[in-house]
Design a protein around this motif. Structure first.
Motif, PDB file in Angstrom:
ATOM      1  N   ILE A   1     -11.465  55.952   1.118  1.00 17.33           N
ATOM      2  CA  ILE A   1     -12.683  55.540   0.386  1.00 17.33           C
ATOM      3  C   ILE A   1     -12.476  55.130  -1.069  1.00 17.33           C
ATOM      4  CG2 ILE A   1     -14.221  56.972   1.794  1.00 17.33           C
ATOM      5  CD1 ILE A   1     -14.157  58.943  -0.723  1.00 17.33           C
TER       6      ILE A   1
ATOM      7  N   VAL B   1     -11.775  52.549  -3.785  1.00 18.96           N
ATOM      8  CA  VAL B   1     -11.711  51.096  -3.936  1.00 18.96           C
ATOM      9  C   VAL B   1     -10.431  50.631  -4.658  1.00 18.96           C
ATOM     10  CG1 VAL B   1     -12.912  49.058  -4.838  1.00 18.96           C
ATOM     11  CG2 VAL B   1     -14.219  50.921  -3.811  1.00 18.96           C
TER      12      VAL B   1
ATOM     13  N   PHE C   1     -24.865  53.576  -0.963  1.00 13.85           N
ATOM     14  CA  PHE C   1     -24.653  53.202  -2.352  1.00 13.85           C
ATOM     15  C   PHE C   1     -23.811  54.323  -2.975  1.00 13.85           C
ATOM     16  CE2 PHE C   1     -26.799  49.103  -2.764  1.00 13.85           C
ATOM     17  CZ  PHE C   1     -27.074  48.941  -1.414  1.00 13.85           C
TER      18      PHE C   1
ATOM     19  N   THR D   1     -12.011  60.109  -8.467  1.00 11.79           N
ATOM     20  CA  THR D   1     -12.158  58.807  -9.137  1.00 11.79           C
ATOM     21  C   THR D   1     -13.635  58.494  -9.378  1.00 11.79           C
ATOM     22  OG1 THR D   1     -12.268  57.593  -7.035  1.00 11.79           O
ATOM     23  CG2 THR D   1     -10.089  57.863  -8.012  1.00 11.79           C
ATOM     24  N   HIS D   2     -14.516  59.165  -8.677  1.00 13.80           N
ATOM     25  CA  HIS D   2     -15.943  58.853  -8.781  1.00 13.80           C
ATOM     26  C   HIS D   2     -16.541  59.447 -10.050  1.00 13.80           C
ATOM     27  CE1 HIS D   2     -16.124  58.118  -4.173  1.00 13.80           C
ATOM     28  NE2 HIS D   2     -15.725  57.069  -4.841  1.00 13.80           N
TER      29      HIS D   2
ATOM     30  N   VAL E   1     -15.641  62.964 -11.959  1.00  9.71           N
ATOM     31  CA  VAL E   1     -14.714  62.869 -13.105  1.00  9.71           C
ATOM     32  C   VAL E   1     -15.365  63.506 -14.337  1.00  9.71           C
ATOM     33  CG1 VAL E   1     -13.661  61.233 -14.715  1.00  9.71           C
ATOM     34  CG2 VAL E   1     -13.469  60.827 -12.258  1.00  9.71           C
TER      35      VAL E   1
ATOM     36  N   MET F   1     -12.668  61.751 -20.564  1.00  7.92           N
ATOM     37  CA  MET F   1     -12.777  60.668 -19.573  1.00  7.92           C
ATOM     38  C   MET F   1     -12.966  59.340 -20.280  1.00  7.92           C
ATOM     39  SD  MET F   1     -16.626  60.941 -18.107  1.00  7.92           S
ATOM     40  CE  MET F   1     -16.452  59.312 -17.379  1.00  7.92           C
TER      41      MET F   1
ATOM     42  N   CYS G   1     -21.915  49.708 -16.559  1.00  6.52           N
ATOM     43  CA  CYS G   1     -22.335  49.370 -15.185  1.00  6.52           C
ATOM     44  C   CYS G   1     -23.471  50.267 -14.688  1.00  6.52           C
ATOM     45  CB  CYS G   1     -21.168  49.548 -14.219  1.00  6.52           C
ATOM     46  SG  CYS G   1     -19.906  48.302 -14.390  1.00  6.52           S
TER      47      CYS G   1
ATOM     48  N   TYR H   1     -27.336  56.074  -7.538  1.00  3.08           N
ATOM     49  CA  TYR H   1     -26.718  57.334  -7.088  1.00  3.08           C
ATOM     50  C   TYR H   1     -27.637  58.033  -6.094  1.00  3.08           C
ATOM     51  CZ  TYR H   1     -23.470  56.379 -10.815  1.00  3.08           C
ATOM     52  OH  TYR H   1     -22.531  55.754 -11.595  1.00  3.08           O
TER      53      TYR H   1
ATOM     54  N   ILE I   1     -25.221  47.696  -8.838  1.00  2.56           N
ATOM     55  CA  ILE I   1     -25.401  47.714  -7.374  1.00  2.56           C
ATOM     56  C   ILE I   1     -26.600  48.612  -7.098  1.00  2.56           C
ATOM     57  CG2 ILE I   1     -24.321  48.050  -5.125  1.00  2.56           C
ATOM     58  CD1 ILE I   1     -21.631  48.236  -6.408  1.00  2.56           C
TER      59      ILE I   1
HETATM   60  N1  UFG Z   1     -16.481  54.874 -14.006  1.00  6.44           N
HETATM   61  C1  UFG Z   1     -16.093  55.102 -15.313  1.00  6.44           C
HETATM   62  N2  UFG Z   1     -15.164  56.079 -15.534  1.00  6.44           N
HETATM   63  C2  UFG Z   1     -14.611  56.827 -14.535  1.00  6.44           C
HETATM   64  C3  UFG Z   1     -15.034  56.592 -13.200  1.00  6.44           C
HETATM   65  C4  UFG Z   1     -15.968  55.594 -12.971  1.00  6.44           C
HETATM   66  O1  UFG Z   1     -16.545  54.424 -16.253  1.00  6.44           O
HETATM   67  O2  UFG Z   1     -13.770  57.691 -14.819  1.00  6.44           O
HETATM   68  C5  UFG Z   1     -17.479  53.826 -13.746  1.00  6.44           C
HETATM   69  C6  UFG Z   1     -16.962  52.717 -12.850  1.00  6.44           C
HETATM   70  O3  UFG Z   1     -16.265  51.760 -13.591  1.00  6.44           O
HETATM   71  C7  UFG Z   1     -18.271  52.199 -12.245  1.00  6.44           C
HETATM   72  C8  UFG Z   1     -19.141  53.448 -12.146  1.00  6.44           C
HETATM   73  O4  UFG Z   1     -18.560  54.389 -13.039  1.00  6.44           O
HETATM   74  O5  UFG Z   1     -18.872  51.293 -13.128  1.00  6.44           O
HETATM   75  C9  UFG Z   1     -19.162  54.055 -10.763  1.00  6.44           C
HETATM   76  O6  UFG Z   1     -17.807  54.156 -10.294  1.00  6.44           O
HETATM   77  P1  UFG Z   1     -17.374  55.053  -9.051  1.00  6.44           P
HETATM   78  O7  UFG Z   1     -15.900  54.986  -8.965  1.00  6.44           O
HETATM   79  O8  UFG Z   1     -18.030  56.384  -9.144  1.00  6.44           O
HETATM   80  O9  UFG Z   1     -18.049  54.328  -7.817  1.00  6.44           O
HETATM   81  P2  UFG Z   1     -18.002  52.779  -7.382  1.00  6.44           P
HETATM   82  O10 UFG Z   1     -19.312  52.185  -7.801  1.00  6.44           O
HETATM   83  O11 UFG Z   1     -16.793  52.093  -7.804  1.00  6.44           O
HETATM   84  O12 UFG Z   1     -17.871  52.880  -5.795  1.00  6.44           O
HETATM   85  C10 UFG Z   1     -18.688  53.683  -5.030  1.00  6.44           C
HETATM   86  C11 UFG Z   1     -17.934  54.180  -3.819  1.00  6.44           C
HETATM   87  C12 UFG Z   1     -17.671  53.092  -2.865  1.00  6.44           C
HETATM   88  C13 UFG Z   1     -18.906  52.316  -2.581  1.00  6.44           C
HETATM   89  C14 UFG Z   1     -19.552  51.863  -3.835  1.00  6.44           C
HETATM   90  C15 UFG Z   1     -20.812  51.165  -3.486  1.00  6.44           C
HETATM   91  O13 UFG Z   1     -16.706  54.729  -4.207  1.00  6.44           O
HETATM   92  O14 UFG Z   1     -17.231  53.645  -1.672  1.00  6.44           O
HETATM   93  O15 UFG Z   1     -19.806  52.975  -4.654  1.00  6.44           O
HETATM   94  O16 UFG Z   1     -21.639  51.029  -4.571  1.00  6.44           O
HETATM   95  F1  UFG Z   1     -18.608  51.234  -1.875  1.00  6.44           F
END
Ligand code: UFG
Length: 330
Positions: free
Chosen positions: A77, A79, A169, A188-189, A193, A205, A219, A223, A289
């Motif tokens: 999961i 990205v 989402f 990583t989410h 984090v 962070m 962004c 949630y 998103i």
């Molecule tokens: N972010 C930070 N710092 C961090 C981690 C994340 O600034 O340490 C930011 C990212 O750049 C992004 C936002 O927080 O702008 C959310 O990032 P996440 O990694 O938490 O989640 P994503 O939006 O990248 O992805 C998640 C899921 C995917 C799914 C997607 C759909 O991981 O599986 O949402 O919206 F597809």
């Protein structure tokens, strides 16, 4: 009849197990424990350790346990990882799902529910995105899920089972009773984090990107509390079991929060002012998103019970503290 939950020892899967067990359903979990934990599977479910892509074993399991419905969570999961290791994603997500579908057909399963993602939509903006929007995934992760969606539709048409495809989402939070939560060590989410920073598990962070076309430049994401997501699956399962048609459903609340807003909320709820540095954009991040979830609300009466960022962060924080205590003991 029994429900098979693949990936039921993982984050979202373990909440699905709780949801169905709380309703008195018979649940079997299939998980290879590559990222999940056996202790996160509720004792009312039966855990089988194995691979969802092992056609013979899964076919035998379906027959032995009289499985009529499968909810398929198992998969990879992250990205950014999918960009570096695309074949891992096509194997663990697309390949495994293909084999699981074959086992489901062999075993005569009636209902197949799949854990898909908003990442199938690709570069979205501030407007909420609906299920009939064009699919244009930007990562191997998103493509691996989109391909699986296509296989499910084709296989259902050919073999007569019904499907529910749920596009998640940004899933966050934890069981309000703190029975499960996000437990993987590699975080990583965003909310995980930030909570690791607040609890001293990391020094601080980064915020990735502050020059997006959004009100505060960071962004925006929609949630969704993991328990509301589990409820959405339970509704789809009931819908299919009672003769409803196959369908694709978005799962989000229809409004978002910026990264800066989330970080501030984590600081205020935890009471810890951890260090945050402003960093460059992360590759492949769309500015916003946001889900249009009208379909699942109208068709199935989905009514989220936890549409509240404060509750999402509070529940995730409670779980994080419990997890730290557990990890210290191990
Ligand atoms: N972010 C930070 N710092 C961090 C981690 C994340 O600034 O340490 C930011 C990212 O750049 C992004 C936002 O927080 O702008 C959310 O990032 P996440 O990694 O938490 O989640 P994503 O939006 O990248 O992805 C998640 C899921 C995917 C799914 C997607 C759909 O991981 O599986 O949402 O919206 F597809």
């Amino acid at each position: 009849m029994t429900v098979l939950i693949t990936g039921g020892a993982g984050y979202i899967g373990s909440h699905m197990v709780l949801n169905l067990c709380d309703k008195g359903e018979n649940v079997v979990v299939l998980d290879n424990l590559s990222t999940g934990h056996d202790w996160s599977v509720d004792a009312r479910a039966r855990l089988v350790i194995g691979d969802a892509g092992d056609i013979e074993t899964v076919t035998a399991l379906i027959r032995r346990e009289q499985i009529d419905s499968i909810i398929h969570f198992a998969g990879s999961i992250i990205v950014p990882e999918s960009v570096v290791e695309p074949l891992k994603y096509y194997a663990n997500n697309t390949g495994v799902s293909r084999n699981l579908l074959e086992a489901a057909v062999n075993g005569g399963v009636s209902n197949f529910i799949f854990s898909s993602t908003a990442a199938v939509y690709g570069m979205t903006g501030l407007e909420p995105v609906a299920e009939d929007s064009a699919l244009s995934p930007m990562s191997p992760y998103g493509r691996s899920k989109m391909m699986t969606e296509m296989m499910i539709v084709d296989a259902a048409a050919a073999h007569g089972f019904k499907y529910g495809i749920l596009r998640y989402f940004n899933v966050a939070g934890a069981d309000p009773l703190a029975r499960s939560g996000q437990s993987s060590s590699v975080a990583t989410h965003l909310i995980k984090v930030a909570l690791q920073a607040a609890t001293g598990q990391r020094e601080g962070m980064q915020i990735f990107g502050t020059d997006y076309e959004t009100p505060d430049g960071t962004c925006i994401r929609d949630y969704i509390h993991v328990s509301d997501l589990a409820d959405a699956h339970a509704l789809v399962l009931g819908h299919l079991k009672s003769g409803g048609d196959s369908a694709v459903f978005n799962c989000g609340y229809g409004h978002g929060f910026s990264v800066s807003e989330v970080v501030s909320r984590v600081k205020s709820i935890t009471g810890v002012d951890f260090p945050v540095s402003l960093a460059a954009r992360r590759d492949g991040d769309p500015p916003a998103i946001i889900a249009n979830s009208a379909r699942i609300k109208t068709a199935l009466g989905w009514t989220p019970a936890h549409d509240d960022l404060t509750q999402i962060v509070t529940d995730a924080f409670a779980w994080e503290k419990k997890l730290m205590t557990r990890n210290r003991k191990e």
